[in-house]
Design a protein around this motif. Sequence first.
Motif, short mmCIF file in Angstrom:
data_model
loop_
_atom_site.label_atom_id
_atom_site.label_comp_id
_atom_site.label_asym_id
_atom_site.label_seq_id
_atom_site.Cartn_x
_atom_site.Cartn_y
_atom_site.Cartn_z
N VAL A 44 130.12 34.54 116.23
CA VAL A 44 128.66 34.58 116.16
C VAL A 44 128.15 35.93 116.67
N ALA A 45 128.71 36.39 117.80
CA ALA A 45 128.29 37.69 118.34
C ALA A 45 128.60 38.82 117.36
N VAL A 46 129.77 38.74 116.73
CA VAL A 46 130.13 39.77 115.74
C VAL A 46 129.13 39.76 114.59
N ALA A 47 128.72 38.55 114.17
CA ALA A 47 127.72 38.45 113.10
C ALA A 47 126.42 39.16 113.51
N VAL A 48 125.97 38.91 114.74
CA VAL A 48 124.75 39.56 115.23
C VAL A 48 124.91 41.08 115.22
N LEU A 49 126.06 41.56 115.75
CA LEU A 49 126.28 43.00 115.87
C LEU A 49 126.35 43.66 114.50
N VAL A 50 127.00 42.98 113.55
CA VAL A 50 127.12 43.59 112.22
C VAL A 50 125.75 43.65 111.54
N VAL A 51 124.93 42.60 111.71
CA VAL A 51 123.58 42.64 111.12
C VAL A 51 122.79 43.80 111.72
N TYR B 31 134.99 46.42 109.76
CA TYR B 31 133.53 46.42 109.78
C TYR B 31 132.98 46.04 111.15
N ALA B 32 133.71 45.19 111.87
CA ALA B 32 133.25 44.77 113.19
C ALA B 32 133.28 45.94 114.16
N MET B 33 133.99 47.01 113.79
CA MET B 33 134.08 48.18 114.65
C MET B 33 132.82 49.04 114.58
N LEU B 34 132.06 48.85 113.51
CA LEU B 34 130.90 49.71 113.28
C LEU B 34 129.89 49.73 114.43
N PRO B 35 129.49 48.56 114.98
CA PRO B 35 128.54 48.61 116.10
C PRO B 35 129.08 49.40 117.29
N MET B 36 130.40 49.27 117.56
CA MET B 36 131.01 50.02 118.67
C MET B 36 130.96 51.52 118.38
N LEU B 37 131.26 51.88 117.14
CA LEU B 37 131.24 53.30 116.76
C LEU B 37 129.84 53.87 116.91
N GLN B 38 128.84 53.11 116.44
CA GLN B 38 127.46 53.58 116.56
C GLN B 38 127.09 53.79 118.01
N ASN B 39 127.44 52.81 118.85
CA ASN B 39 127.09 52.88 120.26
C ASN B 39 127.77 54.05 120.95
N GLU B 40 129.10 54.17 120.78
CA GLU B 40 129.86 55.17 121.54
C GLU B 40 129.71 56.58 120.96
N HIS C 249 125.87 47.51 126.15
CA HIS C 249 127.02 47.78 125.27
C HIS C 249 127.30 46.56 124.39
N PRO C 250 127.56 46.80 123.08
CA PRO C 250 127.81 45.66 122.18
C PRO C 250 128.92 44.72 122.66
N ALA C 251 129.90 45.27 123.38
CA ALA C 251 131.01 44.43 123.84
C ALA C 251 130.52 43.35 124.81
N ALA C 252 129.41 43.64 125.53
CA ALA C 252 128.88 42.67 126.48
C ALA C 252 128.45 41.39 125.75
N TRP C 253 127.85 41.54 124.58
CA TRP C 253 127.42 40.36 123.82
C TRP C 253 128.63 39.55 123.37
N ILE C 254 129.71 40.25 123.03
CA ILE C 254 130.93 39.55 122.63
C ILE C 254 131.48 38.73 123.80
N GLY C 255 131.48 39.34 124.99
CA GLY C 255 131.94 38.63 126.18
C GLY C 255 131.10 37.41 126.47
N LYS D 264 120.58 49.49 111.11
CA LYS D 264 120.56 50.91 111.50
C LYS D 264 121.01 51.80 110.33
N LEU D 265 122.08 51.35 109.65
CA LEU D 265 122.61 52.14 108.54
C LEU D 265 121.59 52.26 107.42
N TRP D 266 120.83 51.17 107.21
CA TRP D 266 119.84 51.16 106.14
C TRP D 266 118.92 52.37 106.26
N LYS D 267 118.51 52.67 107.50
CA LYS D 267 117.58 53.78 107.72
C LYS D 267 118.18 55.12 107.32
N SER D 268 119.50 55.30 107.60
CA SER D 268 120.07 56.61 107.30
C SER D 268 120.73 56.67 105.93
#
Lengths: 196, 181
Positions: free
Chosen positions: B117-124, B23-32, A179-185, B129-133
Amino acid sequence: MTFVIMFLEFFKTGLFAIGGGLATLPFLYDMAAKYPWFNEAILSDMIAISESTPGPIGINMATYAGYHVGSQYFGIPGGIFGAILTTTALVLPSLIVILIIAKFLERFKTNQFVKDAFYGLRPAVTALIAYAGYQVVAESLFRFSTFFETMQIGDLFVWNAIILFIVLMVLSRVFKKIHPAAWIGIAAVVGILLKF
Amino acid sequence: MRLLWDLFFTFFRIGGLTFGGGYAMLPMLQNELVEKRKWTTEEELLDYYAVGQCTPGIIAVNTATFVGQKIKGFWGAVFATAGVVFPSLVIISIIAGFIQNFSHLEWVQHAFAGIRVAVAVLVVNAVLKLWKSGIKDILGIIIFIVTFVVSAVFSLSPVFVVIAAILVGILAGQVKRRTKK
């Protein structure tokens, strides 16, 4: 009466702040000037807190103002009531507008114009998000302002952040199920331990 | 009823785990929503973001309303929206009630330097993923590049970008069908 005015003010903010969280800021500054609910110093603290807590800044500020004012009248229960009231007021306009648009889109999904519109929109929105992503990367990995002052190339890079970025990038591609949240933690713990 | 609570708690998680706004919410939305629940596709998520750019309100809330409405109508929208807002309501009430100067604490600042830093990774990752669709042909690549450059050079409101992209999309559709005939 204060509660009614607060409800109307936050409803108005929710209705006219277009394009996400930071768009609510001018409305909030306006409120700070007009009402005794909170002042600009609290507002700038709130911006900092919103960056360090989950949730959109508009919602956070509405909650804060509602709690603050409500608790002046009726203590903690009043605070909770005020927080719920202002948050509801802020969210209500977009709930109504989006419900209408969702119904509209359902009906016109097969319409050629709507299809074409979204065909043009998707790359544009991808670019908007990509640019926001670029800003996040630039802010956390590089120090442009220090670099332009000293002109030393070594001052440009935030090395510990860059290393963490690369490590997390590789790990998140290898372990895709996590889960992405794990990386944040993990990043939060690394930040505290290594004093980022 | 179960589905309604499912919506509430899914968006509760998304609202509670997103740091730094829309925008930081996007990775969570994709995952869930896309990968785990299959409630929406990547394309639909992009469409919601597009609509959210030019309608009132916060993008996170707008997306919650959209998805809720799609899955379970009016009450679905209400439960999903309540879910995404709820974590902020609780956390900020606690901070407002008890903790002053929360963000001035030194360890909090260290933690957030790490989190950024983690948010930067997740947003990239999310953008890849979005690029593909989102980008399927040459015109898509051109729209992407133009939008990116325009946002970088001028601080233009996204509303104008969205309107321009809609016009280009409709125009391109017209041209394509004319030339086919």
